[in-house]
Design an enzyme around this catalytic site. Structure first.
Site, short mmCIF file in Angstrom:
data_model
loop_
_atom_site.label_atom_id
_atom_site.label_comp_id
_atom_site.label_asym_id
_atom_site.label_seq_id
_atom_site.Cartn_x
_atom_site.Cartn_y
_atom_site.Cartn_z
N SER A 1 0.83 -1.21 0.00
CA SER A 1 0.00 0.00 0.00
C SER A 1 0.86 1.25 0.00
O SER A 1 1.93 1.29 0.62
CB SER A 1 -0.89 0.00 1.24
N TYR B 1 -2.08 5.76 -4.91
CA TYR B 1 -3.17 6.75 -4.91
C TYR B 1 -2.62 7.98 -5.63
O TYR B 1 -1.41 8.22 -5.62
CB TYR B 1 -3.55 7.14 -3.48
N THR C 1 -5.44 2.43 -7.42
CA THR C 1 -6.74 2.24 -6.77
C THR C 1 -7.68 3.33 -7.26
O THR C 1 -7.45 4.52 -7.04
CB THR C 1 -6.56 2.28 -5.24
N LYS D 1 -7.49 -1.11 -9.76
CA LYS D 1 -8.13 -1.81 -8.65
C LYS D 1 -9.37 -1.06 -8.18
O LYS D 1 -9.29 0.13 -7.83
CB LYS D 1 -7.15 -1.92 -7.47
N HIS E 1 -13.06 -2.79 -2.40
CA HIS E 1 -12.18 -2.23 -1.35
C HIS E 1 -12.52 -2.85 0.01
O HIS E 1 -12.54 -2.18 1.03
CB HIS E 1 -12.37 -0.70 -1.31
C1 FNR Z 1 -7.72 -1.94 2.67
N1 FNR Z 1 -7.73 -1.82 1.29
C2 FNR Z 1 -6.85 -0.95 0.67
N2 FNR Z 1 -6.81 -0.86 -0.68
C3 FNR Z 1 -5.93 -0.06 -1.29
O1 FNR Z 1 -5.92 0.00 -2.52
N3 FNR Z 1 -5.04 0.67 -0.57
C4 FNR Z 1 -5.01 0.65 0.79
O2 FNR Z 1 -4.21 1.32 1.41
C5 FNR Z 1 -5.97 -0.17 1.44
N4 FNR Z 1 -6.01 -0.23 2.80
C6 FNR Z 1 -6.85 -1.13 3.43
C7 FNR Z 1 -6.80 -1.25 4.81
C8 FNR Z 1 -7.57 -2.22 5.45
C9 FNR Z 1 -7.48 -2.37 6.92
C10 FNR Z 1 -8.43 -3.05 4.69
C11 FNR Z 1 -9.26 -4.11 5.36
C12 FNR Z 1 -8.50 -2.90 3.33
C13 FNR Z 1 -8.57 -2.73 0.47
C14 FNR Z 1 -7.83 -4.04 0.21
O3 FNR Z 1 -6.81 -3.85 -0.73
C15 FNR Z 1 -8.75 -5.13 -0.37
O4 FNR Z 1 -9.48 -4.60 -1.44
C16 FNR Z 1 -9.68 -5.74 0.65
O5 FNR Z 1 -9.09 -5.82 1.92
C17 FNR Z 1 -10.12 -7.14 0.20
O6 FNR Z 1 -11.07 -7.66 1.03
P1 FNR Z 1 -10.77 -8.70 2.25
O7 FNR Z 1 -9.79 -9.73 1.75
O8 FNR Z 1 -10.24 -7.87 3.37
O9 FNR Z 1 -12.13 -9.26 2.50
#
Ligand code: FNR
Length: 366
Positions: free
Chosen positions: A109, A133, A159, A234, A258
């Site tokens: 990330s 981002y 993203t 994404k 997300h």
């Molecule tokens: C995320 N996600 C996310 N996506 C992204 O593009 N950049 C980010 O910094 C973050 N940060 C983030 C923090 C936390 C705590 C969560 C739970 C999720 C989304 C992540 O990439 C992904 O899409 C989801 O977590 C997928 O779902 P599951 O596996 O958590 O059910």
């Protein structure tokens, strides 16, 4: 880990949630709004049925595949999640090492608590992609891209579902704050590295201030113009947007809501996967994240056309329970579960997992 007898991802979830501090736990766990879609991301998998084929030689089973031209040992990777060192000091470095050891893909990330360079040095042999981002100050984004290139990250994951962040109620109540011993490590000396707020979720305040809310498809063209790295988008949830993305020549689409953290009441990612696979019609690769918790989920997503799946929260629970080893454990559990379902459905390779082997439950109600 061994004496805790954690044998499925759900065990890691329960144990991880029992030991994480509230501020971090709520941030990791939450979805947007009522968390309808958060539950749906799981329920939608439960509504799909697997139709096994039998009496096929499954004595030699292989989960390897190719993503963006790179060979990987399994079709499972780690989705980018922010601020992983709240879960365990191993943080992003341990996570990246664990998935590398298992032969999957790690996505770092932008909002990480270990820098691009730290992760590059800690996990030189892991296949790594960098999640981006777009900041108001384009130079910030441009510099991140250059650093990812120089550190041997092999793709960029833009993203596209986050011009602002969704409303996560627990984080507002907690006035979510990154603990003071941690910082957003990619921004030391460049930008605000702290995440805190007097009145709201600190991360939402950060995003509101610094992310560019005016981004359009032109910015995808811009990003393509400043890098040679393959670009993955994404956060696409409709066939219309998937067709635009494919038309722009992106390398892949990561179908995602997300982790249900942006708009509540969007469909589950597994529900929209078929329409997106159809819309891109082979022009780019398609991956999925959201609600993957067991081997059968991976099987279902692959049958419906995903080349690879990613997990977000399970890796955070793995970290919380046992750092790098905890993540390795959850990955080997899922890999072993996928091996089991492949063996029991007549699939020796991932190519054998066919679309008609997974149907919606309505198929059986007359
Ligand atoms: C995320 N996600 C996310 N996506 C992204 O593009 N950049 C980010 O910094 C973050 N940060 C983030 C923090 C936390 C705590 C969560 C739970 C999720 C989304 C992540 O990439 C992904 O899409 C989801 O977590 C997928 O779902 P599951 O596996 O958590 O059910």
């Amino acid at each position: 880990l061994r004496d805790k007898n954690l044998v499925c991802v759900g065990d890691f979830e329960r144990y991880g949630e029992s030991i994480l501090p509230k501020n971090a736990l709520d941030y990791y766990r939450s979805g947007a709004g009522d968390e309808f879609t958060l539950a749906l991301n799981r329920d939608a998998f439960r509504r799909l049925r697997i139709r096994p084929r039998i009496m096929r030689d499954v004595s030699c089973r292989d989960q390897s595949t190719t993503v963006l031209g790179t060979k990987v040992a399994m079709p499972i990777g780690i989705a980018p999640t922010a601020m992983q060192r709240m879960a365990h000091p191993d943080g992003e470095c341990g996570n990246a090492r664990a998935v590398g050891a298992m032969g999957g893909v790690f996505i770092l990330s932008t909002l990480s608590t270990s820098s691009i360079e730290e992760v590059g040095a800690a996990a030189p042999n892991t296949v790594k992609w960098f999640q981006l981002y777009i900041y108001n100050d384009r130079d910030v984004t441009r510099k991140l891209v250059k650093r990812a290139e120089q550190t041997n990250f092999r793709a960029l994951v833009l993203t596209v579902d986050a011009p602002v962040f969704g409303i996560r109620i627990a984080d507002i109540r907690n006035k979510f704050t990154l603990p003071p011993h941690l910082s957003l490590a990619n921004f030391e000396g460049i930008k605000a590295t702290g995440v805190k707020s007097e009145s709201d979720s600190g991360i939402n305040e950060y995003v509101k201030k610094l992310f560019d809310q005016s981004v359009t498809w032109d910015d995808v063209r811009w990003l393509k113009s400043i890098t040679q790295l393959p670009l993955i988008l994404k956060g696409i949830l409709t066939a219309d947007d998937a067709a635009i993305a494919a038309g722009l020549g992106v390398a892949a689409i990561l179908v995602s809501n997300h982790g249900a953290r942006q708009v509540d009441f969007t469909p589950a990612s597994i529900e929209v996967l078929p329409e997106i696979v159809k819309a891109v019609n082979g022009q780019c690769e398609v991956y999925l994240d959201g609600g993957i918790r067991q081997g059968t989920d991976v099987f279902k997503a692959l049958a419906l056309g995903a080349k690879m799946v990613f997990m977000g929260r399970p890796a955070l629970w793995g970290l919380a329970c046992g750092g790098e080893d905890g993540v390795k454990s959850i990955l080997s559990i899922i890999k072993n579960e996928l091996d089991s379902v492949m063996g029991l459905t007549g699939c020796a390779t991932l190519e054998d997992i066919k679309k008609e082997m997974v149907v919606h439950e309505s198929h059986y109600s007359h």
